[in-house]
Design a protein around this motif. Sequence first.
Motif, PDB file in Angstrom:
ATOM      1  N   GLU A  16      57.721  56.839  40.748  1.00 49.71           N
ATOM      2  CA  GLU A  16      57.466  57.299  39.384  1.00 49.71           C
ATOM      3  C   GLU A  16      57.776  56.207  38.368  1.00 49.71           C
ATOM      4  N   MET A  17      58.909  55.528  38.554  1.00 45.12           N
ATOM      5  CA  MET A  17      59.344  54.537  37.572  1.00 45.12           C
ATOM      6  C   MET A  17      58.491  53.275  37.644  1.00 45.12           C
ATOM      7  N   SER A  19      55.289  53.196  38.624  1.00 44.89           N
ATOM      8  CA  SER A  19      53.986  53.571  38.065  1.00 44.89           C
ATOM      9  C   SER A  19      54.018  53.605  36.545  1.00 44.89           C
ATOM     10  N   ASP A  20      55.134  54.080  35.985  1.00 42.15           N
ATOM     11  CA  ASP A  20      55.260  54.215  34.537  1.00 42.15           C
ATOM     12  C   ASP A  20      55.516  52.875  33.852  1.00 42.15           C
ATOM     13  N   GLN A  21      56.366  52.046  34.445  1.00 39.12           N
ATOM     14  CA  GLN A  21      56.839  50.845  33.745  1.00 39.12           C
ATOM     15  C   GLN A  21      56.244  49.537  34.263  1.00 39.12           C
ATOM     16  N   PRO A  23      52.912  49.266  35.990  1.00 39.45           N
ATOM     17  CA  PRO A  23      51.713  49.877  36.568  1.00 39.45           C
ATOM     18  C   PRO A  23      50.894  48.930  37.442  1.00 39.45           C
ATOM     19  N   GLY A  26      51.770  49.927  40.744  1.00 39.79           N
ATOM     20  CA  GLY A  26      51.849  51.368  40.937  1.00 39.79           C
ATOM     21  C   GLY A  26      51.175  51.886  42.184  1.00 39.79           C
ATOM     22  N   GLY A  95      65.080  56.387  33.436  1.00 43.50           N
ATOM     23  CA  GLY A  95      64.030  57.404  33.448  1.00 43.50           C
ATOM     24  C   GLY A  95      64.611  58.793  33.555  1.00 43.50           C
TER      25      GLY A  95
END
Length: 298
Positions: A16-17, A19-21, A23, A26, A95
């Motif tokens: 999750e982290m 993919s978010d930060q 990418p 990701g 996160g």
Amino acid sequence: MMHDDQVHIDADIVREMISDQFPEHGEERIERVGAIGTVNAIFRIGSSVAARFPLRSADPAACIDMLHREAAATREFAEHSPFAAPRPIGIGRPGPRYPMPWAVQSWIEGDVATPDGLADSTSFALDIAKLISSLRAADTEGRRFDRQGRGGHLPDHDGWMAVCFKNSENILDVPRLRRKWAQLRELPPSGYDVMNHGDLIPANLLVRGERLVGVLDCGSFGPADPALDLVAAWHLLDRDRRETMRMHLQSSKVEWKRGAAWAFQQAMGLVWYYQNTNPAMSALGRTTLARILDDPEI
């Protein structure tokens, strides 16, 4: 759980982290690295990136300051190391499911060294000596040892050693170990501070065959007792290979014994603290203590 204040982290949270930060990574495979490290959880991202998540709870502001200092030290280390070392890539934000900053760096290929795997390898001993010699040649730029932990004044660790002796009473020969520390703590300084990796344990050295190919966890690179990195001799090498390393580095008797003292201090904390939660790290402590106690000079 190795620590009372340990923070949970797993591959789903990391995905999750990332993919978010980050990418750009990701869609890459995420795999937790099964190392014996105790400070960070390491995850491999694809084939070229590693993410490091601090395991122990800390104030986020203090944690990000620490990560910035470690990144600067890691860059400086890589400039002076004759062997591959990670390069900082970025620092991640806390996160929803992980409350602290974390670090992303390049991945270094190699097999993690073990306490006995290359203990009788002269090539490996000379590679470690080459590493230490190269780091010592780096300019301290007027800096001196100014942090807590190993690398300063041996008697400063008496309080911690008392804790270790108390908690080791049922698992080690504590009276003998107390006598040994009483001798080692009295050793005089062996010279001016030089640049040190600061934690040359097996888990931080990568090998291929009998050769050293990479060095990890370089964020403590800085000035300290010139004997500090000699802990590697006691964590990794048999008596003959220790002597090979010593001769290559031209270590004096005092410097060599101080290296054993720092290894002793480190090993005493490993055996009892990780006895049930990290058996490999506990076993490293036992191996190192045995080498020190069995050495006729020490």
